[in-house]
Write an enzyme that holds these catalytic residues in place. Structure first.
Site, short mmCIF file in Angstrom:
data_model
loop_
_atom_site.label_atom_id
_atom_site.label_comp_id
_atom_site.label_asym_id
_atom_site.label_seq_id
_atom_site.Cartn_x
_atom_site.Cartn_y
_atom_site.Cartn_z
N GLY A 7 0.82 -1.20 0.00
CA GLY A 7 0.00 0.00 0.00
C GLY A 7 0.85 1.25 0.00
O GLY A 7 1.15 1.81 1.05
N GLY A 9 0.81 4.60 -0.47
CA GLY A 9 0.30 5.96 -0.47
C GLY A 9 1.37 6.88 0.07
O GLY A 9 2.57 6.68 -0.19
N ILE A 11 2.38 7.54 3.38
CA ILE A 11 3.24 6.91 4.38
C ILE A 11 4.06 5.78 3.76
O ILE A 11 5.27 5.66 3.99
CB ILE A 11 2.41 6.38 5.55
CG1 ILE A 11 1.79 7.54 6.34
CG2 ILE A 11 3.25 5.50 6.46
CD1 ILE A 11 2.80 8.47 6.98
N LYS A 203 0.17 8.62 19.86
CA LYS A 203 -0.24 9.08 18.53
C LYS A 203 -1.75 9.35 18.49
O LYS A 203 -2.20 10.34 17.91
CB LYS A 203 0.14 8.02 17.48
CG LYS A 203 -0.30 8.35 16.04
CD LYS A 203 0.57 9.43 15.43
CE LYS A 203 0.12 9.82 14.01
NZ LYS A 203 0.39 8.75 13.03
N ASN A 207 -4.46 12.12 16.84
CA ASN A 207 -5.44 11.69 15.82
C ASN A 207 -6.88 11.84 16.28
O ASN A 207 -7.75 12.25 15.52
CB ASN A 207 -5.21 10.23 15.45
CG ASN A 207 -3.96 9.99 14.63
OD1 ASN A 207 -3.38 8.92 14.68
ND2 ASN A 207 -3.51 10.98 13.88
N SER A 272 -4.57 12.95 7.80
CA SER A 272 -4.79 12.01 6.70
C SER A 272 -6.26 11.67 6.51
O SER A 272 -6.73 11.46 5.39
CB SER A 272 -3.98 10.73 6.93
OG SER A 272 -4.39 10.08 8.13
N GLU A 284 -10.79 6.00 8.01
CA GLU A 284 -10.42 5.11 9.11
C GLU A 284 -11.19 5.44 10.40
O GLU A 284 -10.61 5.60 11.47
CB GLU A 284 -8.92 5.19 9.35
CG GLU A 284 -8.09 4.70 8.18
CD GLU A 284 -6.61 4.75 8.46
OE1 GLU A 284 -6.02 3.68 8.71
OE2 GLU A 284 -6.03 5.85 8.46
#
Length: 331
Positions: A7, A9, A11, A203, A207, A272, A284
């Site tokens: 994946g 993208g 990151i 983190k 977020n 994001s 997400e």
């Protein structure tokens, strides 16, 4: 060392670029315009310490690449069922899989006294658990204010990026040390820690506050937090995240919520999850918003501000067609 980024993208692109600079044999799994761009022009990353250009092997399916020494999953969490369904060709007998993703991971309760307690929505049908399993799993948390500015080109805004790695059981194994060293060799710090769950909550403190607020404000952190009223709300939300973490036995290190919000207010970067909303990509919501609140409810922690703001942000994602509640579950 053969490493596949599952994946690629923003990151995934950053980690692939750093691994390539450090000398790893890197391959990437991508789709559409990004796949075509990397195949034809390579991968470019513009960062504060310079521009990196590499030519990783790019493929559309794992079957094109074969077994790897390491796999790093950097997809968004809604893509995990498709990862589980297709990852098998990348896995040798001992291949570890590092999940470098946002939010509460599917393996969060594994290798703890609460093992067997399944958090809703994180691994539908136990697809990832069955296809990959906890024994292969390495946990990962990434800090990098970055975005894909065009297919195959990633822009990194800040110079303080890092990947934090850890085993679910807290052990410091050779396999995780080797992976951390390979990433760090390319100029991206990758410390290995004995308590990856503390890194997850640290983190999440950002977020779970900036994500919902920026979704509702449809703007980056500096713009949204320019309002004193919103900044005050953000501080209260951050205190609630700290309380959830504390109920899990995790003390989040660093500055007080007021100081953290003051720092965030200086960043123009869009989280994001807001980038996904604007791009029409699956959001997400389950891992970043709903799972932490499920933990709060299960542990008896009152989080009134988070509940209200997350409910509104969830409704925005549903209205955009980018998230669907499980059947019979309310927002």
């Amino acid at each position: 060392m053969k490493v596949c980024i599952f994946g690629v993208g923003a990151i995934g692109g950053v980690i692939a670029a750093r691994l390539a600079k450090g000398g790893a044999e890197v391959s990437v799994l991508a789709r559409g315009a990004i796949l075509e761009a990397i195949r034809t022009k390579g991968l470019t990353m513009h960062a504060p310490d310079g521009t990196l250009h590499s030519r990783p092997r790019a493929a559309a399916t794992p079957a094109e690449l074969g077994p790897q020494d390491y796999v790093i999953v950097t997809t968004k969490s809604p893509a995990l069922p498709s990862v589980a369904a297709s990852i098998a060709p990348l896995l040798g007998k001992e291949t570890p899989v590092a999940f470098v993703m946002n939010g509460i991971p599917w393996w969060y309760r594994d290798r703890t006294p609460r093992e067997g307690e399944i958090l809703p929505e994180l691994d539908p049908g136990n697809a990832v658990r069955s296809a990959i399993g906890v024994n292969r799993t390495i946990g990962g948390v990434v800090y990098s204010a970055c975005e894909v500015v065009e297919p195959g080109v990633v822009h990194v805004e800040t110079a303080d990026g890092r990947v934090i790695l850890g085993e679910p059981d807290g052990s410091l194994t050779p396999r995780v040390e080797v992976l951390g060293a390979a990433i760090a060799a390319g100029g991206l710090p990758a410390p290995v820690v004995p308590d990856i769950r503390k890194a997850i909550w640290t983190k999440l403190m950002g977020n779970l506050v900036s994500g919902p607020l920026c979704i509702l404000g449809r703007a980056g952190m500096a713009d949204v937090l320019s309002s004193p009223a919103v900044r005050s709300l953000a501080v209260e939300m951050m205190r609630e995240v700290t309380a959830i973490a504390a109920s899990e036995g995790v003390e989040i290190p660093g500055d007080a919520p007021d100081a953290r919000i003051a720092r965030s207010a200086k960043l123009a970067h869009k989280p994001s999850i807001l980038q996904d909303l604007e791009a029409g990509k699956s959001m997400e919501v389950a891992t970043m918003f709903r799972a932490p609140l499920h933990i709060a409810q299960a542990n008896g922690v009152a989080v009134p501000n988070l509940e209200r703001i997350v409910a509104l942000a969830t409704r925005a994602a549903i209205s955009a067609g980018l998230y669907a509640l499980p059947e019979g579950v309310g927002a």
